[in-house]
Motif scaffolding. Structure first.
Motif, PDB file in Angstrom:
ATOM      1  N   ASP A 134     -10.231  -9.727  -6.404  1.00 59.94           N
ATOM      2  CA  ASP A 134     -10.347  -8.354  -6.901  1.00 59.94           C
ATOM      3  C   ASP A 134      -9.005  -7.872  -7.459  1.00 59.94           C
ATOM      4  N   PHE A 135      -9.096  -6.910  -8.386  1.00 59.67           N
ATOM      5  CA  PHE A 135      -7.906  -6.230  -8.887  1.00 59.67           C
ATOM      6  C   PHE A 135      -7.855  -4.828  -8.267  1.00 59.67           C
ATOM      7  N   VAL A 136      -6.722  -4.471  -7.695  1.00 59.49           N
ATOM      8  CA  VAL A 136      -6.569  -3.196  -7.010  1.00 59.49           C
ATOM      9  C   VAL A 136      -5.380  -2.437  -7.587  1.00 59.49           C
ATOM     10  N   ASP A 137      -5.378  -1.127  -7.341  1.00 65.18           N
ATOM     11  CA  ASP A 137      -4.245  -0.266  -7.686  1.00 65.18           C
ATOM     12  C   ASP A 137      -3.558   0.155  -6.400  1.00 65.18           C
ATOM     13  N   ALA A 138      -2.251   0.050  -6.356  1.00 71.16           N
ATOM     14  CA  ALA A 138      -1.473   0.395  -5.167  1.00 71.16           C
ATOM     15  C   ALA A 138      -0.672   1.668  -5.422  1.00 71.16           C
ATOM     16  N   ILE A 139      -0.798   2.629  -4.508  1.00 73.91           N
ATOM     17  CA  ILE A 139      -0.096   3.911  -4.615  1.00 73.91           C
ATOM     18  C   ILE A 139       0.816   4.059  -3.402  1.00 73.91           C
ATOM     19  N   GLY A 140       2.082   4.347  -3.654  1.00 73.65           N
ATOM     20  CA  GLY A 140       3.030   4.546  -2.572  1.00 73.65           C
ATOM     21  C   GLY A 140       4.166   5.439  -3.010  1.00 73.65           C
ATOM     22  N   ASP A 171       9.467   9.148  -5.314  1.00 71.85           N
ATOM     23  CA  ASP A 171       8.362   9.661  -6.120  1.00 71.85           C
ATOM     24  C   ASP A 171       7.081   8.896  -5.819  1.00 71.85           C
ATOM     25  N   ARG A 172       5.968   9.526  -6.091  1.00 72.12           N
ATOM     26  CA  ARG A 172       4.667   8.869  -5.970  1.00 72.12           C
ATOM     27  C   ARG A 172       4.500   7.922  -7.156  1.00 72.12           C
ATOM     28  N   VAL A 173       4.314   6.652  -6.865  1.00 73.73           N
ATOM     29  CA  VAL A 173       4.238   5.620  -7.894  1.00 73.73           C
ATOM     30  C   VAL A 173       2.923   4.862  -7.743  1.00 73.73           C
ATOM     31  N   LYS A 174       2.293   4.582  -8.870  1.00 77.27           N
ATOM     32  CA  LYS A 174       1.038   3.831  -8.876  1.00 77.27           C
ATOM     33  C   LYS A 174       1.214   2.569  -9.712  1.00 77.27           C
ATOM     34  N   VAL A 175       0.956   1.421  -9.094  1.00 76.28           N
ATOM     35  CA  VAL A 175       1.006   0.134  -9.776  1.00 76.28           C
ATOM     36  C   VAL A 175      -0.427  -0.373  -9.899  1.00 76.28           C
ATOM     37  N   ILE A 176      -0.847  -0.681 -11.119  1.00 78.96           N
ATOM     38  CA  ILE A 176      -2.251  -1.024 -11.352  1.00 78.96           C
ATOM     39  C   ILE A 176      -2.420  -2.532 -11.526  1.00 78.96           C
ATOM     40  N   PRO A 193       5.069  -0.275  -4.448  1.00 78.75           N
ATOM     41  CA  PRO A 193       6.111   0.729  -4.228  1.00 78.75           C
ATOM     42  C   PRO A 193       6.259   1.108  -2.769  1.00 78.75           C
ATOM     43  N   GLY A 194       7.504   1.407  -2.373  1.00 72.86           N
ATOM     44  CA  GLY A 194       7.757   1.860  -1.021  1.00 72.86           C
ATOM     45  C   GLY A 194       8.589   0.877  -0.223  1.00 72.86           C
ATOM     46  N   ALA A 195       9.124   1.367   0.884  1.00 72.84           N
ATOM     47  CA  ALA A 195       9.901   0.538   1.788  1.00 72.84           C
ATOM     48  C   ALA A 195       8.976  -0.150   2.785  1.00 72.84           C
ATOM     49  N   LYS A 196       9.535  -1.043   3.588  1.00 71.08           N
ATOM     50  CA  LYS A 196       8.749  -1.682   4.628  1.00 71.08           C
ATOM     51  C   LYS A 196       8.245  -0.639   5.623  1.00 71.08           C
TER      52      LYS A 196
END
Length: 224
Positions: free
Chosen positions: A123-129, A187-192, A213-216
């Motif tokens: 599947d292809f997903v979008d990640a928001i962090g 900032d809120r970042v979305k990687v598609i 996006p985001g830290a551990k």
């Protein structure tokens, strides 16, 4: 001739997702021998804390909660909200608008949603962090400026400074949107379009291609 408003076709899009926590990055070898950078995400299990519908709320949505939280650190209204769903207080609550058709009638208050129920490998997903905060940074780090190498552009001995930022008598001002120093990150970042490479259902782990996006240990929202 179609008289329906154009936005009618947008809100009919069905979407599902899950809440997770970024574990870290690693790499694996693909079938053709390529080394693929990927991110490991602890996705779920999430608890359904609210189900919205058109009759009572005006739209369809599913509210999911993830991550344990101490009751003493939870506001009382939220404690009652979680008790109504029959679960303990959670750290992160996210609402997913228009859950996919195949989940209609199967997602009820208090149910548990797992990663393998929402996603399949490939599947292809979008990640928001939330991206890592860098604090107040200059133009070289914030915008990738190369610095001023020669003695020109309004300065001569400050290599990482922006140099001249304005024009002459016209327009006698600095245009809005000028790239300058300032707060960077957070900032809120979305990687598609990140591909799900592997699912480990026994450990609630997802392996997705690319960076997230985001830290551990930061929260990540995965949408399908």
């Amino acid at each position: 001739m179609c008289l329906c408003p154009w936005w009618k076709f947008i809100i009919q899009h069905k979407m599902s997702g899950i809440i997770g926590k970024k574990v870290g990055m690693t790499s694996i070898f693909s079938a053709d021998g390529r080394n693929v950078a990927c991110t490991l995400i602890e996705a779920g299990p999430c608890v359904v804390t609210q189900v919205k519908n058109v009759d009572t709320d005006g739209y369809n949505a599913v509210q999911l909660a993830f991550g344990e939280r101490k009751e003493k650190n939870t506001p009382k209204p939220l404690i009652g909200h979680f008790k109504k769903a029959g679960t303990t207080p959670k750290q992160k609550v996210v609402e997913f608008r228009d859950f996919r058709v195949e989940f209609e009638g199967q997602v009820n208050l208090g149910n548990t949603v797992k990663a393998e129920e929402v996603f399949v490998e490939g599947d292809f997903v979008d990640a928001i962090g939330t991206s890592k905060g860098k604090g107040f940074q200059g133009v070289v780090k914030r915008h990738g400026f190369g610095g001023v190498g020669g003695q020109t552009h309004g300065q001569h001995n400050r290599q990482r400074h922006p140099g001249s930022i304005g024009a002459c008598s016209w327009p006698s001002r600095v245009f809005k949107g000028m790239r300058m120093a300032g707060r960077t990150g957070g900032d809120r970042v979305k990687v598609i379009n990140l591909r799900v490479l592997k699912i480990y259902p026994e450990k609630n782990l997802l392996l997705v291609s690319g960076s997230v996006p985001g830290a551990k240990n930061s929260f990540v929202i995965l949408e399908k």
